[in-house]
Design a protein around this motif. Structure first.
Motif, PDB file in Angstrom:
ATOM      1  N   ASN A 698      -8.587 -11.478  -5.463  1.00  0.00           N
ATOM      2  CA  ASN A 698      -8.799 -10.209  -4.756  1.00  0.00           C
ATOM      3  C   ASN A 698      -7.514  -9.391  -4.698  1.00  0.00           C
ATOM      4  OD1 ASN A 698     -11.501 -10.727  -4.266  1.00  0.00           O
ATOM      5  ND2 ASN A 698     -11.134 -11.661  -2.283  1.00  0.00           N
ATOM      6  N   LEU A 699      -6.398 -10.075  -4.471  1.00  0.00           N
ATOM      7  CA  LEU A 699      -5.115  -9.367  -4.426  1.00  0.00           C
ATOM      8  C   LEU A 699      -4.781  -8.779  -5.794  1.00  0.00           C
ATOM      9  CD1 LEU A 699      -2.639  -8.560  -2.809  1.00  0.00           C
ATOM     10  CD2 LEU A 699      -1.669 -10.827  -3.265  1.00  0.00           C
ATOM     11  N   ALA A 700      -5.068  -9.524  -6.840  1.00  0.00           N
ATOM     12  CA  ALA A 700      -4.839  -9.009  -8.197  1.00  0.00           C
ATOM     13  C   ALA A 700      -5.694  -7.784  -8.461  1.00  0.00           C
ATOM     14  CB  ALA A 700      -5.145 -10.095  -9.223  1.00  0.00           C
ATOM     15  N   ALA A 701      -6.934  -7.811  -7.992  1.00  0.00           N
ATOM     16  CA  ALA A 701      -7.826  -6.668  -8.190  1.00  0.00           C
ATOM     17  C   ALA A 701      -7.314  -5.424  -7.476  1.00  0.00           C
ATOM     18  CB  ALA A 701      -9.232  -7.013  -7.696  1.00  0.00           C
ATOM     19  N   ALA A 702      -6.606  -5.606  -6.350  1.00  0.00           N
ATOM     20  CA  ALA A 702      -6.023  -4.459  -5.659  1.00  0.00           C
ATOM     21  C   ALA A 702      -4.814  -3.907  -6.404  1.00  0.00           C
ATOM     22  CB  ALA A 702      -5.623  -4.862  -4.236  1.00  0.00           C
ATOM     23  N   HIS A 703      -4.084  -4.776  -7.125  1.00  0.00           N
ATOM     24  CA  HIS A 703      -2.932  -4.315  -7.905  1.00  0.00           C
ATOM     25  C   HIS A 703      -3.365  -3.509  -9.132  1.00  0.00           C
ATOM     26  CE1 HIS A 703      -0.514  -7.181  -5.583  1.00  0.00           C
ATOM     27  NE2 HIS A 703       0.559  -6.626  -6.085  1.00  0.00           N
ATOM     28  N   THR A 704      -4.503  -3.858  -9.709  1.00  0.00           N
ATOM     29  CA  THR A 704      -4.869  -3.310 -11.017  1.00  0.00           C
ATOM     30  C   THR A 704      -5.008  -1.788 -11.031  1.00  0.00           C
ATOM     31  OG1 THR A 704      -5.936  -5.403 -11.580  1.00  0.00           O
ATOM     32  CG2 THR A 704      -6.553  -3.462 -12.881  1.00  0.00           C
ATOM     33  N   PRO A 705      -5.775  -1.171 -10.117  1.00  0.00           N
ATOM     34  CA  PRO A 705      -5.904   0.288 -10.190  1.00  0.00           C
ATOM     35  C   PRO A 705      -4.614   1.029  -9.847  1.00  0.00           C
ATOM     36  CG  PRO A 705      -7.018  -0.563  -8.248  1.00  0.00           C
ATOM     37  CD  PRO A 705      -6.632  -1.743  -9.061  1.00  0.00           C
ATOM     38  N   MET A 706      -3.632   0.312  -9.304  1.00  0.00           N
ATOM     39  CA  MET A 706      -2.344   0.935  -9.016  1.00  0.00           C
ATOM     40  C   MET A 706      -1.407   0.837 -10.218  1.00  0.00           C
ATOM     41  SD  MET A 706      -1.930  -0.657  -5.178  1.00  0.00           S
ATOM     42  CE  MET A 706      -0.478   0.266  -4.725  1.00  0.00           C
ATOM     43  N   GLY A 707      -1.922   0.265 -11.320  1.00  0.00           N
ATOM     44  CA  GLY A 707      -1.116   0.154 -12.526  1.00  0.00           C
ATOM     45  C   GLY A 707      -0.140  -1.007 -12.528  1.00  0.00           C
ATOM     46  N   ALA A 708      -0.210  -1.874 -11.522  1.00  0.00           N
ATOM     47  CA  ALA A 708       0.716  -3.017 -11.439  1.00  0.00           C
ATOM     48  C   ALA A 708       0.128  -4.187 -12.222  1.00  0.00           C
ATOM     49  CB  ALA A 708       0.956  -3.384  -9.981  1.00  0.00           C
ATOM     50  N   TYR A 709       0.083  -4.011 -13.541  1.00  0.00           N
ATOM     51  CA  TYR A 709      -0.624  -4.978 -14.382  1.00  0.00           C
ATOM     52  C   TYR A 709       0.093  -6.318 -14.484  1.00  0.00           C
ATOM     53  CZ  TYR A 709      -2.960  -0.641 -15.677  1.00  0.00           C
ATOM     54  OH  TYR A 709      -3.624   0.547 -15.631  1.00  0.00           O
ATOM     55  N   ALA A 710       1.410  -6.304 -14.551  1.00  0.00           N
ATOM     56  CA  ALA A 710       2.149  -7.563 -14.656  1.00  0.00           C
ATOM     57  C   ALA A 710       1.936  -8.400 -13.395  1.00  0.00           C
ATOM     58  CB  ALA A 710       3.633  -7.280 -14.880  1.00  0.00           C
ATOM     59  N   GLU A 711       1.987  -7.745 -12.223  1.00  0.00           N
ATOM     60  CA  GLU A 711       1.764  -8.471 -10.968  1.00  0.00           C
ATOM     61  C   GLU A 711       0.338  -9.013 -10.901  1.00  0.00           C
ATOM     62  OE1 GLU A 711       3.032  -5.523 -11.350  1.00  0.00           O
ATOM     63  OE2 GLU A 711       4.822  -5.212 -10.101  1.00  0.00           O
TER      64      GLU A 711
END
Length: 969
Positions: A698-711
């Motif tokens: 879920n945390l990864a899914a929140a990073h994705t639309p913010m462009g934080a792909y590596a995280e």
């Protein structure tokens, strides 16, 4: 305070100099402070016996030195106003804020009058120092008192007296923060008195200062004030601590006083202190829990447990003597007291029956079973759930005793109320015992589910709710004897389900329900039907689950069994509203649940929290994201109030709240919530628990639309490592992780990597579920999207047709997921030149979505945008513009800014240009661009496309864009 010794002689100067140095060092006087220098001189003269004028501090005359510490120094003094000897404590001020806090809390303490608290007469300021005038107590502190051999009964009596002093101060919001044997005085009459209450923290720093400077270092204990050996774990970590920290310090003191040494981690948790009664060890162990929420809730509760234990022991020793009283002849009062004692003993015995289900042997077997599974997180899970089971058993024993006392001793309850309470408590004991049995034969699935299972144990205190007991249906008079086997079977089914085997649980529940039905036991039949509905839902047999719960709800309502009705309606809201996507019906069932909960009673509000959590998830599915957010915030607040901020159930509600923020497009808030959830699960369950993996995803899914792909990738990879370790490399959980990584690869343009990961995930799912299971549809759909994004339309279409077939077969022709597959196929038809087929599919999808979700759902708006784009490409400009405008109204009404809203306004711009309205076209393009900039979108291709379109059509550059030639605006 102890009585001062005679003044020393000059021959003892060296020893007294050491004492003086220690006392003055504790005061830490500044050399420029004349008050401090005068006090030093006077104290030295007093200590060495030199004749001099007595030192005065305001109106107080200093008579001698009593002791000192890190906070200041205590003197015996004379108060002429009171004409009495007092104890005078001189403290460092701790700065202006510290001075205000000490004055505030000291004055509050001065208003507290209790026989087990040393009285504070006044508190004030003298120069740079705070001065506290207190009652002078003739006696010795508890540590010195214990140097003389004492009976356990005498020690317990003094401890309970001191605990009453703590409880009294807690009642006026005062917290000690340095409770230890040195701060308990035993006066000349043998009575325990608590001293130094509420001042330990405040003379050092205010709470704000502590929190601002905390670095979790070893120096934290001294920063916070207090004695580390007696500090609660949270205080050692830098927290200010509340009354539960006092409770911990009290139990350390009690353990040391009773057993001769302070508890270490093993003795407090596992080993019995020599000669310690089991009841006493368990009472203190609960108070020594590392988690404050797992300790006794109040000092009064702890003292009640100690008093009961003492009373039980006294009654055992007194039984032989009581037997002879009849021959001697009893007075009426004596007979009444004897009868009350006998009834009280019987009530306590009733509470003790829980030991048959939960005792040291059961605890050991549970631990062995958990560890034997080989799961890495099993020892930590055992350490987590065992204290919670201890607490649940203690709570049950207390509730059972209280119920009996209310009826048999206090005469407050009728026999009917007691009977209802017994039924409630007996059902809970059966469920507890069944769960304990499941834990003793645990497998890896049981261990994974253990924390959640214990969290779902019903609170015993609910069985003392007189209002709820009055509302409960009355069972037949022979129910207890005849139906015990049925109730045990239902409890076993419930525990098997909690332990993670819904199929076996369904079989046990169905068998028990059928036997209850054959015997005409309507309430038990209905309870069994609700359990069947629960397990059918877990097995994805949703229509059957709906039927079972619906039947149970109406039968329970007709019986007045409102707690059963509430459970059935709450389950129905989820089954109907989410699983079967009938949102309005789900909302109606939620209202039924609210009514039933109100009629049943819900003292801890957890049933209501569960209901509104389910309702919020319906609102998310229905696109009502703001409503969902508000509901989930309420659910979180209720669970925090009932369970504490770090309970796994709070984490689950917070996780849903994060999903609501994600749907709202507030990815920063979603990220913050999922980060907090991850911390809760890691702390409560350990870093390798499957719920941690879910939280990482879920945390990864929140990073994705913010462009934080590596995280995002790192989080998904950590989640997959946990799933591989727990479930194995060929499990459905690993397949889900592979799908998540494939989604990320596809977003970042790594098509080949994405396709390989999707195919690997699909192979695992097909092997486990078979080729026709509906759960394959998401993976097949995503694989089709990867081919679509790579412009491999033939492969994409074949996969989408498989997705459509899977969904139609499993969900029926009118499910929203079927419409999504139709939309994907329509996109392919459009791009491959079959506009007629595309329009037909869009129309079919739109009809399904409007019927299922209503005209203003975001998914409906997405379909409308696709159809509008098709019409624009066909030159049907007027139709296209109307559709784009309809979609824009939906997206504009949603909170936050999201990519579909931008694309819709750009569509309006293109349609407006086609109608010749250049002014509107440019304005809508500017709006689309503004939305993108507000989103801080990290994928710039759409922004570049809008800018190219603006230049190609001769418009003035949009705001923020580079200057372009040709202003055609």
């Amino acid at each position: 305070m102890s009585t001062p010794t005679e003044p020393p002689t000059g021959d003892e100067d060296e020893a007294q100099d050491e004492a003086l140095a220690a006392a003055l060092a504790a005061m830490r006087p500044e050399q420029h402070d004349p008050f401090a220098r005068s006090m030093q001189a006077s104290v030295r003269r007093s200590l060495v016996g030199a004749a001099s004028e007595p030192f005065r501090l305001g109106r107080f005359t200093i008579l001698g030195h009593l002791g000192g510490g890190g906070m200041g120094t205590v003197f015996v003094a004379y108060d002429p106003d009171l004409d009495r000897k007092i104890a005078l404590k001189v403290l460092r001020s701790g700065g202006e804020r510290g001075r205000r806090e000490v004055l505030r809390e000291g004055r509050a303490l001065a208003r507290l009058a209790h026989p087990n608290v040393v009285t504070v007469f006044e508190i004030g300021v003298q120069g740079e120092h705070l001065v506290v005038a207190m009652e002078y107590v003739e006696g010795e502190n508890l540590r010195k008192w214990l140097q003389t051999p004492r009976s356990r009964e005498a020690i317990l009596a003094r401890l309970i007296e001191a605990g009453r002093g703590l409880a009294a101060a807690h009642s006026v919001e005062l917290v000690h923060r340095d409770f230890k044997p040195d701060n308990v005085m035993v006066d000349a009459a043998g009575r325990a008195r608590v001293v130094d209450f509420g001042l330990a923290r405040l003379v050092e720093e205010s709470p704000d200062e502590v929190l601002a400077t905390h670095d979790a270092s070893a120096s934290t204990a001294s920063t916070l004030g207090g004695t580390p050996a007696y500090m609660a774990p949270e205080r050692l970590l830098g927290a200010v601590g509340d009354r539960r920290a006092d409770l911990y310090s009290f139990c350390v003191t009690a353990w040391e006083a009773l057993f001769g040494a302070r508890p270490d981690a093993s003795s407090a948790r596992d080993a019995a202190a020599p000669g310690a009664p089991t009841w006493l060890r368990r009472v203190l162990q609960r108070g020594l829990a590392e988690d404050p929420d797992e300790r006794w809730p109040t000092m009064e509760a702890l003292l009640l447990a100690l008093e009961r234990g003492r009373g039980r022991r006294r009654r055992l020793f007194a039984s032989a003597a009581l037997a002879g009283l009849t021959a001697l002849g009893l007075t009426l009062a004596g007979a009444q007291r004897w009868d009350e004692s006998r009834r009280t003993a019987a009530c306590e015995a009733a509470g003790a029956v829980i030991e048959g289900a939960w005792n040291d042997g059961t605890r050991d077997r549970v631990t062995e079973a958990f560890v034997a599974t080989g799961a890495r997180y099993a020892p930590r899970t055992a350490a987590l759930v065992l204290p919670r089971l201890d607490a649940a058993a203690d709570a049950w024993a207390e509730a059972r005793t209280e119920a009996c006392m209310n009826a048999e001793v206090r005469r407050r309850w009728s026999d009917e109320t007691l009977a209802q309470a017994r039924v409630c408590l007996d059902d809970q004991r059966l469920e507890f015992a069944a769960l304990a049995v499941e834990f003793t034969r645990a497998d890896a699935t049981t261990v994974r589910k253990a924390a959640q299972a214990v969290a779902l144990l019903k609170p015993a205190a609910a069985c003392l709710d007189e209002d709820r007991l009055r509302r409960a249906p009355t069972r037949p008079s022979d129910d207890a004897a005849v139906s015990r086997e049925l109730r045990l079977a239902l409890a076993l089914a419930w525990s098997i389900g909690l332990a993670g085997d819904p199929q076996e649980a369904l079989e046990v529940a169905s068998g028990a329900r059928a036997r209850a039905e054959a015997q005409g036991r309507r309430t038990l039949t209905t309870a069994g039907r609700v359990l069947e509905g629960r397990f059918l839902e877990q097995l994805s047999r949703f229509p059957e689950a709906e039927s079972a719960n619906s039947e149970a709800y109406f039968e329970a309502a007709s019986l007045g069994a409102w707690a059963i009705a509430a459970e059935a309606a709450t389950q129905l809201s989820s089954i109907v509203g989410r699983r079967l996507t009938r949102h309005d019906e789900g909302r109606v069932w939620s209202r039924h649940a609210a009514l039933a909960i109100g009629l049943a009673g819900d003292r801890d509000r957890l049933a209501e929290a569960h209901r509104i959590n389910n309702l919020a998830l319906i609102e998310i599915d229905a696109g009502a994201y703001d409503e969902a957010r508000a509901l989930l915030e309420r659910a979180v607040a209720l669970r925090v109030e009932a369970l504490g901020a770090d309970h796994p159930d709070v984490g689950s509600a917070l996780s849903n709240l994060g999903l609501a923020y994600d749907a709202l497009g507030d990815y920063a808030a979603a990220k913050a919530h999922h980060t907090r959830v991850l911390a809760i699960f890691e702390q409560a369950l350990g870093p390798d628990h499957p719920l941690v993996a879910l939280s990482l995803n879920n945390l990864a899914a929140a990073h994705t639309p913010m462009g934080a792909y590596a995280e995002a990738r790192a989080l998904h990879e950590r989640a997959m490592a946990i799933n591989e370790e727990v479930f194995g490399p060929e499990s459905l959980q690993v397949a889900r992780s592979l799908t998540n990584l494939a989604d990320l690869a596809n977003i970042t343009g790594k098509r080949d990597e994405a396709k390989a990961l999707y195919r690997r995930a699909l192979a695992i799912q097909e092997r486990i579920l078979g080729p026709d299971h509906v759960d394959l549809a998401t993976t097949v759909n995503n694989l089709a999207s990867a081919y679509f994004d790579g412009e491999e339309y033939a492969e994409s279409k074949a996969l989408q047709e498989r997705t459509l077939a899977l969904r139609r077969a499993a969900l029926g022709p009118d499910h929203p997921d079927v419409a999504l597959s139709l939309m994907m196929l329509a996109n392919i038809d459009d791009l491959t030149g079959d506009a007629a087929a595309a329009e037909a599919r869009y129309d079919e999808a739109l009809a399904i979505l409007e019927a299922a979700l209503g005209p203003d759902h975001p998914d409906v708006a997405l379909c409308v945008v696709n159809l509008a784009s098709l019409h624009l490409d066909q030159g049907r400009v007027a139709e296209s513009l109307l559709l784009f405008e309809r979609a824009a109204r939906v997206f504009d009404a949603l909170p936050g800014k999201q990519r579909p809203e931008c694309e819709t306004h750009w569509g309006v711009a293109q349609a407006a240009l086609a109608t010749g309205d250049r002014v509107r076209a440019r304005a809508e393009a500017q709006r689309a661009r503004d939305i993108l900039l507000e989103m801080e979108d990290e994928r710039p291709e759409l922004l570049a496309e809008i800018d190219r379109w603006t230049a190609d059509n001769g418009f003035a550059p949009l705001e923020g864009a580079p200057a372009k030639a040709g202003d055609g605006g």
